[in-house]
Enzyme design. Structure first.
Site, PDB file in Angstrom:
ATOM      1  N   MET A  15    -128.933   1.810  30.755  1.00  0.00           N
ATOM      2  CA  MET A  15    -129.758   2.490  29.750  1.00  0.00           C
ATOM      3  C   MET A  15    -130.811   3.255  30.538  1.00  0.00           C
ATOM      4  SD  MET A  15    -129.964   3.155  26.625  1.00  0.00           S
ATOM      5  CE  MET A  15    -129.196   1.959  25.562  1.00  0.00           C
ATOM      6  N   ASP A  16    -130.914   4.562  30.285  1.00  0.00           N
ATOM      7  CA  ASP A  16    -131.876   5.400  31.005  1.00  0.00           C
ATOM      8  C   ASP A  16    -133.203   5.442  30.244  1.00  0.00           C
ATOM      9  OD1 ASP A  16    -129.832   5.854  32.753  1.00  0.00           O
ATOM     10  OD2 ASP A  16    -129.531   7.958  32.224  1.00  0.00           O
ATOM     11  N   ASP A 238    -122.525  13.766  37.750  1.00  0.00           N
ATOM     12  CA  ASP A 238    -121.487  12.998  37.040  1.00  0.00           C
ATOM     13  C   ASP A 238    -120.541  13.937  36.296  1.00  0.00           C
ATOM     14  OD1 ASP A 238    -122.700  10.657  37.911  1.00  0.00           O
ATOM     15  OD2 ASP A 238    -124.096  10.663  36.228  1.00  0.00           O
ATOM     16  N   ASN A 262    -118.043  23.179  38.579  1.00  0.00           N
ATOM     17  CA  ASN A 262    -119.340  23.869  38.663  1.00  0.00           C
ATOM     18  C   ASN A 262    -119.756  24.384  37.273  1.00  0.00           C
ATOM     19  OD1 ASN A 262    -119.912  23.634  41.371  1.00  0.00           O
ATOM     20  ND2 ASN A 262    -119.189  25.672  41.943  1.00  0.00           N
ATOM     21  N   GLY A 273    -131.344  14.378  28.981  1.00  0.00           N
ATOM     22  CA  GLY A 273    -130.468  13.203  29.047  1.00  0.00           C
ATOM     23  C   GLY A 273    -129.165  13.543  29.741  1.00  0.00           C
TER      24      GLY A 273
END
Ligand code: RIB
Length: 296
Positions: A15-16, A238, A262, A273
């Site tokens: 969880m960020d 990611d 890219n 987020g």
């Protein structure tokens, strides 16, 4: 209809806890920030979501705690169409990442928690999932022994794997040699290799170094990034890795897969987020055409 690539992501779910501010506090300093958010994250879960949005059939192997963050992270993956039946629940807190975003750039402290319970023994039970995959994506927010076990097994059953060596740490040579692709950013590459130019020669067509707004370098040269306005770069790497996996599993050449990746990363950084701004395949191909590139 084209077959969906089967991708298994083995990695972290966090969880960020994200604070956005106008500057980074110095040691001992308190500042007032602009906003606070909790976002689903973790390099593994982010890569799983990005690959699913880009049209892959994605399974996630990971560990969360028996707590509210764990429930929420699994729920979000299910909502994104990621298979979650290989995510275990343990009696340790779900991983968290404390993130500071300043001017679109992030700094991150990860508390691995349950992610470090993803042991080589727990991977042993997942060999059939690995074997049934077109490609594996793995990062370094889980124990290094587990990464080594996956690397050895992938080689045994001849399943390619992409190693995203983040966060940076020195690695046993076998893990690097067994990887089909390695995708460090510049600072991770500096930890892995004494001389990155030599490494690019030694690992030709396998080592891809990401350089943010400067694009990527690989043995074939540089591939420029797409123009983008960064709101939050968390999850850009990611997204790049997931897009690379999707295209390589669909038999693209490395350079074409990097161009596509890219483009996906450039689209992702336009939202706060890690996961909210991850694009679909349609978004990526449209964006590439708008920028004069053929998506192939
Ligand atoms: O790559 C970005 C991710 O790194 C964040 O979502 C955070 O959880 C950390 O794992």
């Amino acid at each position: 209809m084209r077959k969906k690539p089967k991708i298994t992501v083995i990695g972290s779910l966090n969880m960020d806890l994200t604070a956005t501010s106008a500057k980074r506090p110095a040691a001992g300093e308190t500042i007032l920030g602009e906003r606070f958010d909790t976002f689903p994250g973790g390099k593994g879960a982010n890569q799983a979501v990005a690959a699913a949005r880009l049209g892959a059939d994605v399974s996630m192997i990971g560990m969360v705690g028996q707590d509210a963050f764990g429930d929420e992270l699994v729920r979000v993956l299910e909502q994104e169409g990621v298979r979650t039946d290989h995510i275990g629940r343990v009696d340790t807190s779900t991983g968290v990442a404390v993130i500071q975003v300043v001017g679109g750039d992030n700094s991150i402290t990860v508390i691995p928690g349950a992610n470090f319970q993803l042991t080589p023994a727990s991977i042993k039970e997942k060999k059939d999932v690995i074997e049934a995959s077109d490609i594996i994506l793995i990062q370094l927010e889980i124990p290094i022994e587990t990464v080594a076990a996956v690397a050895a097994y992938c080689q045994e059953v001849n399943v390619p794997y992409i190693l995203n060596p983040a966060p940076a740490q020195a690695l046993p040579t076998a893990i690097i040699q067994q990887a089909s692709y390695i995708t460090p950013n510049e600072s991770e590459a500096a930890v892995l290799f004494e001389d990155t130019n030599e490494a690019l020669r030694e690992f030709a067509d396998k080592l891809v170094i990401t350089k943010g707004e400067e694009g990527i370098i690989y043995s074939g040269g540089t591939i420029a990034a797409f123009p983008a306005q960064a709101v939050d770069t968390t999850g850009a790497g990611d997204t790049f890795n997931a897009a690379l996996a999707v295209r390589l599993a669909s038999c693209s050449q490395l350079a074409d897969a990097c161009r596509y990746a890219n483009a996906a990363a450039a689209l992702q950084i336009g939202s706060p987020g890690a996961q909210a701004g991850m694009p679909t395949h349609q978004d990526v191909t449209t964006f590439m055409r708008q920028n004069g590139e053929n998506p192939l």
